[in-house]
Design a protein around this motif. Structure first.
Motif, PDB file in Angstrom:
ATOM      1  N   ASP A  89      41.745  51.889  38.893  1.00  0.00           N
ATOM      2  CA  ASP A  89      42.198  51.906  40.286  1.00  0.00           C
ATOM      3  C   ASP A  89      42.893  53.211  40.654  1.00  0.00           C
ATOM      4  O   ASP A  89      43.415  53.351  41.758  1.00  0.00           O
TER       5      ASP A  89
ATOM      6  N   TRP B 251      42.567  47.013  42.572  1.00  0.00           N
ATOM      7  CA  TRP B 251      42.521  46.469  41.217  1.00  0.00           C
ATOM      8  C   TRP B 251      42.022  45.026  41.086  1.00  0.00           C
ATOM      9  O   TRP B 251      41.282  44.732  40.129  1.00  0.00           O
TER      10      TRP B 251
ATOM     11  N   CYS C  95      44.432  50.122  35.112  1.00  0.00           N
ATOM     12  CA  CYS C  95      45.251  50.220  36.311  1.00  0.00           C
ATOM     13  C   CYS C  95      46.614  50.727  35.856  1.00  0.00           C
ATOM     14  O   CYS C  95      46.775  51.093  34.690  1.00  0.00           O
ATOM     15  N   TRP C  96      47.567  50.791  36.773  1.00  0.00           N
ATOM     16  CA  TRP C  96      48.838  51.407  36.382  1.00  0.00           C
ATOM     17  C   TRP C  96      49.407  50.751  35.121  1.00  0.00           C
ATOM     18  O   TRP C  96      49.778  51.417  34.181  1.00  0.00           O
ATOM     19  N   THR C  97      49.536  49.421  35.170  1.00  0.00           N
ATOM     20  CA  THR C  97      50.078  48.722  34.001  1.00  0.00           C
ATOM     21  C   THR C  97      48.991  48.189  33.072  1.00  0.00           C
ATOM     22  O   THR C  97      49.259  47.907  31.909  1.00  0.00           O
ATOM     23  N   GLY C  98      47.819  47.969  33.613  1.00  0.00           N
ATOM     24  CA  GLY C  98      46.748  47.280  32.891  1.00  0.00           C
ATOM     25  C   GLY C  98      46.770  45.781  33.133  1.00  0.00           C
ATOM     26  O   GLY C  98      45.764  45.097  32.922  1.00  0.00           O
ATOM     27  N   THR C  99      47.895  45.278  33.588  1.00  0.00           N
ATOM     28  CA  THR C  99      48.057  43.827  33.722  1.00  0.00           C
ATOM     29  C   THR C  99      47.208  43.239  34.843  1.00  0.00           C
ATOM     30  O   THR C  99      46.536  42.212  34.662  1.00  0.00           O
ATOM     31  N   GLY C 100      47.242  43.853  36.007  1.00  0.00           N
ATOM     32  CA  GLY C 100      46.511  43.312  37.144  1.00  0.00           C
ATOM     33  C   GLY C 100      45.018  43.231  36.886  1.00  0.00           C
ATOM     34  O   GLY C 100      44.374  42.214  37.184  1.00  0.00           O
TER      35      GLY C 100
HETATM   36  O1  LIG Z   1      48.714  45.406  37.824  1.00  0.00           O
HETATM   37  C1  LIG Z   1      48.576  46.184  38.776  1.00  0.00           C
HETATM   38  C2  LIG Z   1      48.407  47.605  38.539  1.00  0.00           C
HETATM   39  O2  LIG Z   1      49.378  48.139  37.695  1.00  0.00           O
HETATM   40  C3  LIG Z   1      48.229  48.457  39.778  1.00  0.00           C
HETATM   41  O3  LIG Z   1      47.618  49.629  39.334  1.00  0.00           O
HETATM   42  C4  LIG Z   1      49.518  48.803  40.510  1.00  0.00           C
HETATM   43  O4  LIG Z   1      50.143  47.615  40.954  1.00  0.00           O
HETATM   44  C5  LIG Z   1      49.242  49.718  41.703  1.00  0.00           C
HETATM   45  O5  LIG Z   1      48.398  49.050  42.567  1.00  0.00           O
HETATM   46  P1  LIG Z   1      48.544  49.283  44.142  1.00  0.00           P
HETATM   47  O6  LIG Z   1      48.071  50.694  44.393  1.00  0.00           O
HETATM   48  O7  LIG Z   1      47.651  48.239  44.713  1.00  0.00           O
HETATM   49  O8  LIG Z   1      49.979  49.095  44.458  1.00  0.00           O
END
Ligand SMILES: O=C[C@H](O)[C@H](O)[C@H](O)COP(=O)(O)O
Length: 143
Positions: free
Chosen positions: A8, A37, A60-65
């Motif tokens: 993402d 994501w 993704c940032w954390t991988g969790t989502g």
């Molecule tokens: O688990 C979610 C991820 O770490 C996303 O990469 C993070 O929340 C950023 O997503 P957004 O740009 O939608 O805030």
């Protein structure tokens, strides 16, 4: 192998993982039309569940989502891994078919090493694991 990949965001870590996948000779599929994501995690999950890809890698940032989104697809077993031993264990003990990685908390070389171990499914020698070395010599951290 056919690897479905989506992230993402883009940075040195996502670029390194993509470059590794191509250099290792894998066919890299990009099933996600979106960089949101929940959507890309589900798209990679569907590609794996439907047999279009042998494995998936989501970032993704954390991988969790992306792990959660992929795991909502029946037949997907996505594992969030931050270490080679966890990645290999996810294959060996959980039959994981999707690897989820944090693009914000893994250095490029670490993310590549984790991906390589996940796809090979081979448990690394604990003596060669930098992370295990940091944990010290306690037997409880060895397996
Ligand atoms: O688990 C979610 C991820 O770490 C996303 O990469 C993070 O929340 C950023 O997503 P957004 O740009 O939608 O805030």
């Amino acid at each position: 192998m056919r690897i479905a990949f989506a992230a993402d965001d883009r940075n040195a870590t996502t670029d390194a993982v993509q470059a590794y996948l191509a250099e290792a000779g894998h066919e890299v599929l990009r099933p996600a039309a979106s960089d949101v994501w929940p959507e890309l995690g589900a798209a990679v999950g569907r590609a794996v569940a439907q047999g279009e890809a042998d494995f998936g890698v989501v970032m993704c940032w954390t991988g969790t989502g992306t792990a959660i989104a992929a795991n909502k697809v029946p037949g997907v077993r996505a594992a969030l891994a931050w270490d080679t031993w966890i990645a290999a264990g996810a294959r060996k003990w959980n039959d994981a078919n999707v690897l989820a990685l944090s693009l914000k908390r893994l250095a490029p070389d670490v993310a590549v090493e984790i991906t390589d171990v996940f796809l090979s499914g081979v448990l690394p020698d604990p003596d060669e694991s930098a992370n295990i070395a940091r944990l010290g010599e306690l037997d409880e951290f060895r397996h």
